[in-house]
Design a protein around this motif. Sequence first.
Motif, mmCIF file in Angstrom:
data_model
loop_
_atom_site.group_PDB
_atom_site.id
_atom_site.type_symbol
_atom_site.label_atom_id
_atom_site.label_comp_id
_atom_site.label_asym_id
_atom_site.label_seq_id
_atom_site.Cartn_x
_atom_site.Cartn_y
_atom_site.Cartn_z
ATOM 1 N N ALA A 24 0.793 -1.234 0.000
ATOM 2 C CA ALA A 24 0.000 0.000 0.000
ATOM 3 C C ALA A 24 0.825 1.284 0.000
ATOM 4 C CB ALA A 24 -0.934 -0.007 1.205
ATOM 5 N N GLY A 25 2.137 1.180 0.069
ATOM 6 C CA GLY A 25 2.968 2.380 0.087
ATOM 7 C C GLY A 25 3.282 2.846 1.497
ATOM 8 N N ASP A 26 4.044 3.918 1.568
ATOM 9 C CA ASP A 26 4.508 4.471 2.843
ATOM 10 C C ASP A 26 3.428 5.346 3.464
ATOM 11 O OD1 ASP A 26 6.325 4.796 4.859
ATOM 12 O OD2 ASP A 26 7.655 6.131 3.751
ATOM 13 N N PHE A 27 3.401 5.400 4.781
ATOM 14 C CA PHE A 27 2.458 6.233 5.521
ATOM 15 C C PHE A 27 3.237 7.156 6.455
ATOM 16 C CE2 PHE A 27 -0.070 2.678 4.172
ATOM 17 C CZ PHE A 27 -1.321 3.207 3.934
ATOM 18 N N PRO A 28 2.825 8.426 6.549
ATOM 19 C CA PRO A 28 3.543 9.372 7.401
ATOM 20 C C PRO A 28 3.142 9.301 8.875
ATOM 21 C CG PRO A 28 1.745 10.493 6.311
ATOM 22 C CD PRO A 28 1.770 9.068 5.769
ATOM 23 N N ASN A 29 2.060 8.583 9.176
ATOM 24 C CA ASN A 29 1.479 8.626 10.521
ATOM 25 C C ASN A 29 1.821 7.419 11.389
ATOM 26 O OD1 ASN A 29 -0.187 7.192 8.622
ATOM 27 N ND2 ASN A 29 -1.899 7.266 10.051
ATOM 28 N N ILE A 30 3.025 6.862 11.208
ATOM 29 C CA ILE A 30 3.406 5.679 11.982
ATOM 30 C C ILE A 30 4.818 5.807 12.531
ATOM 31 C CG2 ILE A 30 4.193 4.437 9.923
ATOM 32 C CD1 ILE A 30 3.169 1.835 11.335
ATOM 33 N N LYS A 31 4.987 5.279 13.730
ATOM 34 C CA LYS A 31 6.296 5.116 14.354
ATOM 35 C C LYS A 31 6.398 3.672 14.810
ATOM 36 C CE LYS A 31 7.727 9.334 14.018
ATOM 37 N NZ LYS A 31 8.845 9.686 13.193
ATOM 38 N N ILE A 32 7.545 3.064 14.578
ATOM 39 C CA ILE A 32 7.810 1.675 14.975
ATOM 40 C C ILE A 32 8.695 1.695 16.216
ATOM 41 C CG2 ILE A 32 8.811 -0.535 14.263
ATOM 42 C CD1 ILE A 32 6.473 0.316 12.475
ATOM 43 N N VAL A 33 8.287 0.943 17.246
ATOM 44 C CA VAL A 33 9.089 0.813 18.460
ATOM 45 C C VAL A 33 9.130 -0.674 18.813
ATOM 46 C CG1 VAL A 33 9.390 1.491 20.870
ATOM 47 C CG2 VAL A 33 8.304 3.084 19.264
ATOM 48 N N GLU A 34 10.316 -1.253 18.736
ATOM 49 C CA GLU A 34 10.447 -2.689 18.990
ATOM 50 C C GLU A 34 11.217 -2.960 20.279
ATOM 51 O OE1 GLU A 34 10.290 -4.386 14.467
ATOM 52 O OE2 GLU A 34 12.238 -3.746 15.224
ATOM 53 N N PHE A 35 10.805 -4.031 20.948
ATOM 54 C CA PHE A 35 11.456 -4.474 22.175
ATOM 55 C C PHE A 35 12.249 -5.735 21.853
ATOM 56 C CE2 PHE A 35 11.474 -6.854 26.216
ATOM 57 C CZ PHE A 35 12.125 -5.916 27.004
ATOM 58 N N HIS A 36 13.569 -5.632 21.995
ATOM 59 C CA HIS A 36 14.454 -6.755 21.683
ATOM 60 C C HIS A 36 15.014 -7.365 22.960
ATOM 61 C CE1 HIS A 36 14.368 -5.883 17.394
ATOM 62 N NE2 HIS A 36 14.387 -4.612 17.732
ATOM 63 N N GLU A 37 15.389 -8.612 22.867
ATOM 64 C CA GLU A 37 15.969 -9.312 24.008
ATOM 65 C C GLU A 37 17.144 -8.513 24.564
ATOM 66 O OE1 GLU A 37 17.701 -13.737 25.086
ATOM 67 O OE2 GLU A 37 16.682 -13.418 23.179
ATOM 68 N N GLY A 38 17.118 -8.306 25.862
ATOM 69 C CA GLY A 38 18.187 -7.566 26.521
ATOM 70 C C GLY A 38 17.966 -6.061 26.579
ATOM 71 N N ASP A 39 16.912 -5.551 25.947
ATOM 72 C CA ASP A 39 16.633 -4.110 26.003
ATOM 73 C C ASP A 39 16.328 -3.663 27.421
ATOM 74 O OD1 ASP A 39 17.018 -3.741 23.311
ATOM 75 O OD2 ASP A 39 14.906 -3.377 22.824
ATOM 76 N N ASN A 40 16.744 -2.461 27.712
ATOM 77 C CA ASN A 40 16.484 -1.827 28.993
ATOM 78 C C ASN A 40 15.058 -1.265 28.984
ATOM 79 O OD1 ASN A 40 16.356 0.850 30.515
ATOM 80 N ND2 ASN A 40 18.228 -0.067 31.366
ATOM 81 N N LEU A 41 14.283 -1.564 30.019
ATOM 82 C CA LEU A 41 12.888 -1.127 30.061
ATOM 83 C C LEU A 41 12.744 0.393 30.057
ATOM 84 C CD1 LEU A 41 11.334 -3.699 32.567
ATOM 85 C CD2 LEU A 41 11.188 -3.681 30.066
ATOM 86 N N GLU A 42 13.610 1.084 30.753
ATOM 87 C CA GLU A 42 13.532 2.553 30.795
ATOM 88 C C GLU A 42 13.832 3.151 29.422
ATOM 89 O OE1 GLU A 42 15.211 0.744 33.213
ATOM 90 O OE2 GLU A 42 13.525 0.938 34.609
ATOM 91 N N ASN A 43 14.789 2.576 28.700
ATOM 92 C CA ASN A 43 15.080 3.045 27.342
ATOM 93 C C ASN A 43 13.910 2.768 26.405
ATOM 94 O OD1 ASN A 43 17.596 3.914 28.140
ATOM 95 N ND2 ASN A 43 18.678 2.141 27.315
ATOM 96 N N PHE A 44 13.280 1.620 26.575
ATOM 97 C CA PHE A 44 12.113 1.279 25.765
ATOM 98 C C PHE A 44 10.980 2.266 26.044
ATOM 99 C CE2 PHE A 44 8.202 -1.234 24.983
ATOM 100 C CZ PHE A 44 8.367 -1.442 23.627
ATOM 101 N N ILE A 49 7.715 7.169 24.403
ATOM 102 C CA ILE A 49 7.376 8.576 24.637
ATOM 103 C C ILE A 49 7.854 9.443 23.475
ATOM 104 C CG2 ILE A 49 7.838 10.569 26.133
ATOM 105 C CD1 ILE A 49 7.898 8.446 28.490
ATOM 106 N N GLU A 50 9.042 9.165 22.960
ATOM 107 C CA GLU A 50 9.554 9.913 21.802
ATOM 108 C C GLU A 50 8.667 9.691 20.579
ATOM 109 O OE1 GLU A 50 13.638 8.707 21.319
ATOM 110 O OE2 GLU A 50 14.230 9.660 23.208
ATOM 111 N N ALA A 51 8.234 8.454 20.370
ATOM 112 C CA ALA A 51 7.343 8.164 19.245
ATOM 113 C C ALA A 51 6.038 8.944 19.397
ATOM 114 C CB ALA A 51 7.072 6.662 19.149
ATOM 115 N N TYR A 52 5.499 8.954 20.598
ATOM 116 C CA TYR A 52 4.276 9.713 20.879
ATOM 117 C C TYR A 52 4.485 11.200 20.570
ATOM 118 C CZ TYR A 52 0.608 12.050 23.505
ATOM 119 O OH TYR A 52 -0.439 12.879 23.869
ATOM 120 N N ASN A 53 5.578 11.745 21.056
ATOM 121 C CA ASN A 53 5.858 13.173 20.851
ATOM 122 C C ASN A 53 6.104 13.517 19.382
ATOM 123 O OD1 ASN A 53 5.572 13.823 23.568
ATOM 124 N ND2 ASN A 53 7.728 13.449 24.010
#
Length: 139
Positions: A24-44, A49-53
Amino acid sequence: MKGIILTSHGTYASGLYQTVKMIAGDFPNIKIVEFHEGDNLENFDQKLIEAYNDLTYKDIVVITDLAGGTPFNRSVMSLADKGNVAFLSGANFAMVYQALSSEIEDLSEFVADVLEKGKSSITKFDMEEDDEESLEDGI
């Protein structure tokens, strides 16, 4: 149009969005935030919050892979106090595409529509009942 945060364990969110873009093509209204093994919860949490902002839309809808999983739980913990955020789980192609492309203004109606589209896209193929020619068409 709503802002969409697509979040998941591993690379499910980016892979799902790559499929949406392919069809369907690219959309301007999306942010991807992924949680990977070993990620710090506070950084996630900070990435959420950055994606929201970064999304400058009246309403934001967070779509996650799994209710009760870390991406879902941390999204609720990080963003529920914002007041204009809805949280959905069970991400599939149909619901993500519907969320990205829908023009429904009312947030409750938008959420109901996205959930219905996601649910109705789940089917079982039955060779005896379905027309074999439909397999040749594709998208």
